[in-house]
Design a protein around this motif. Sequence first.
Motif, PDB file in Angstrom:
ATOM      1  N   VAL A  83      -0.628  32.643 -54.980  1.00 23.46           N
ATOM      2  CA  VAL A  83      -1.202  33.985 -54.950  1.00 23.46           C
ATOM      3  C   VAL A  83      -1.707  34.245 -53.542  1.00 23.46           C
ATOM      4  O   VAL A  83      -2.543  33.499 -53.032  1.00 23.46           O
ATOM      5  CB  VAL A  83      -2.344  34.131 -55.979  1.00 23.46           C
ATOM      6  N   ASN A  84      -1.185  35.266 -52.911  1.00 24.85           N
ATOM      7  CA  ASN A  84      -1.612  35.640 -51.567  1.00 24.85           C
ATOM      8  C   ASN A  84      -2.953  36.330 -51.605  1.00 24.85           C
ATOM      9  O   ASN A  84      -3.853  36.016 -50.849  1.00 24.85           O
ATOM     10  CB  ASN A  84      -0.562  36.560 -50.932  1.00 24.85           C
ATOM     11  N   ARG A  85      -3.076  37.301 -52.528  1.00 22.44           N
ATOM     12  CA  ARG A  85      -4.293  38.099 -52.612  1.00 22.44           C
ATOM     13  C   ARG A  85      -4.367  38.732 -53.992  1.00 22.44           C
ATOM     14  O   ARG A  85      -3.359  39.002 -54.612  1.00 22.44           O
ATOM     15  CB  ARG A  85      -4.238  39.195 -51.552  1.00 22.44           C
ATOM     16  N   SER A  86      -5.579  38.994 -54.442  1.00 15.31           N
ATOM     17  CA  SER A  86      -5.803  39.632 -55.732  1.00 15.31           C
ATOM     18  C   SER A  86      -6.617  40.898 -55.524  1.00 15.31           C
ATOM     19  O   SER A  86      -7.564  40.905 -54.729  1.00 15.31           O
ATOM     20  CB  SER A  86      -6.547  38.669 -56.656  1.00 15.31           C
ATOM     21  N   TYR A  87      -6.230  41.963 -56.220  1.00 15.04           N
ATOM     22  CA  TYR A  87      -6.925  43.249 -56.136  1.00 15.04           C
ATOM     23  C   TYR A  87      -7.275  43.720 -57.538  1.00 15.04           C
ATOM     24  O   TYR A  87      -6.491  43.527 -58.469  1.00 15.04           O
ATOM     25  CB  TYR A  87      -6.019  44.324 -55.530  1.00 15.04           C
ATOM     26  N   GLY A 122       4.516  43.587 -44.405  1.00 15.78           N
ATOM     27  CA  GLY A 122       5.962  43.411 -44.505  1.00 15.78           C
ATOM     28  C   GLY A 122       6.343  42.375 -45.541  1.00 15.78           C
ATOM     29  O   GLY A 122       6.968  42.673 -46.531  1.00 15.78           O
ATOM     30  N   ARG A 123       5.948  41.156 -45.343  1.00 15.62           N
ATOM     31  CA  ARG A 123       6.230  40.068 -46.287  1.00 15.62           C
ATOM     32  C   ARG A 123       4.943  39.300 -46.525  1.00 15.62           C
ATOM     33  O   ARG A 123       4.063  39.286 -45.674  1.00 15.62           O
ATOM     34  CB  ARG A 123       7.281  39.106 -45.734  1.00 15.62           C
ATOM     35  N   THR A 124       4.886  38.653 -47.665  1.00 18.59           N
ATOM     36  CA  THR A 124       3.735  37.801 -47.923  1.00 18.59           C
ATOM     37  C   THR A 124       4.224  36.433 -48.366  1.00 18.59           C
ATOM     38  O   THR A 124       5.338  36.290 -48.866  1.00 18.59           O
ATOM     39  CB  THR A 124       2.830  38.357 -49.046  1.00 18.59           C
ATOM     40  N   ARG A 125       3.388  35.471 -48.174  1.00 16.09           N
ATOM     41  CA  ARG A 125       3.658  34.151 -48.756  1.00 16.09           C
ATOM     42  C   ARG A 125       2.828  34.125 -50.035  1.00 16.09           C
ATOM     43  O   ARG A 125       1.609  34.018 -49.991  1.00 16.09           O
ATOM     44  CB  ARG A 125       3.226  33.047 -47.814  1.00 16.09           C
ATOM     45  N   GLY A 126       3.470  34.276 -51.145  1.00 19.22           N
ATOM     46  CA  GLY A 126       2.773  34.327 -52.420  1.00 19.22           C
ATOM     47  C   GLY A 126       2.762  35.726 -52.988  1.00 19.22           C
ATOM     48  O   GLY A 126       3.220  36.682 -52.370  1.00 19.22           O
TER      49      GLY A 126
END
Length: 108
Positions: free
Chosen positions: A75-79, A95-99
């Motif tokens: 999980v990169n980030r949670s909102y 642009g891109r995320t890891r996760g």
Amino acid sequence: MGRLAPEGVDAAFDCYGGDAVAVSQQVLKDPARVVSVADLTVVDQGGHLVWARANADELTELVDLAESGTLSVTVNRSYPLEQAAGAWRALQEEGRTRGRIVLDIDAT
């Protein structure tokens, strides 16, 4: 509606129903690129219906794999769900995320 994606979006996945298909088609580059698991009328609206059937044994196996650490999701980030637009903007800027970007429907 087009402020978040002025050029339109490539595809939409509806798992809610209601007017989600019609609303999604307003921002899609190609209105036929909408898929729903919740709205049986999606085909009549030019989209695609996908049947998903919950299988208790398979879900239990996924839980077991996750609990054992064999299956993991980065999980990169949670909102919170209320910040979905902000999550989308952040993803577009990066642009891109890891996760994965997660929308938490229970966050307060």
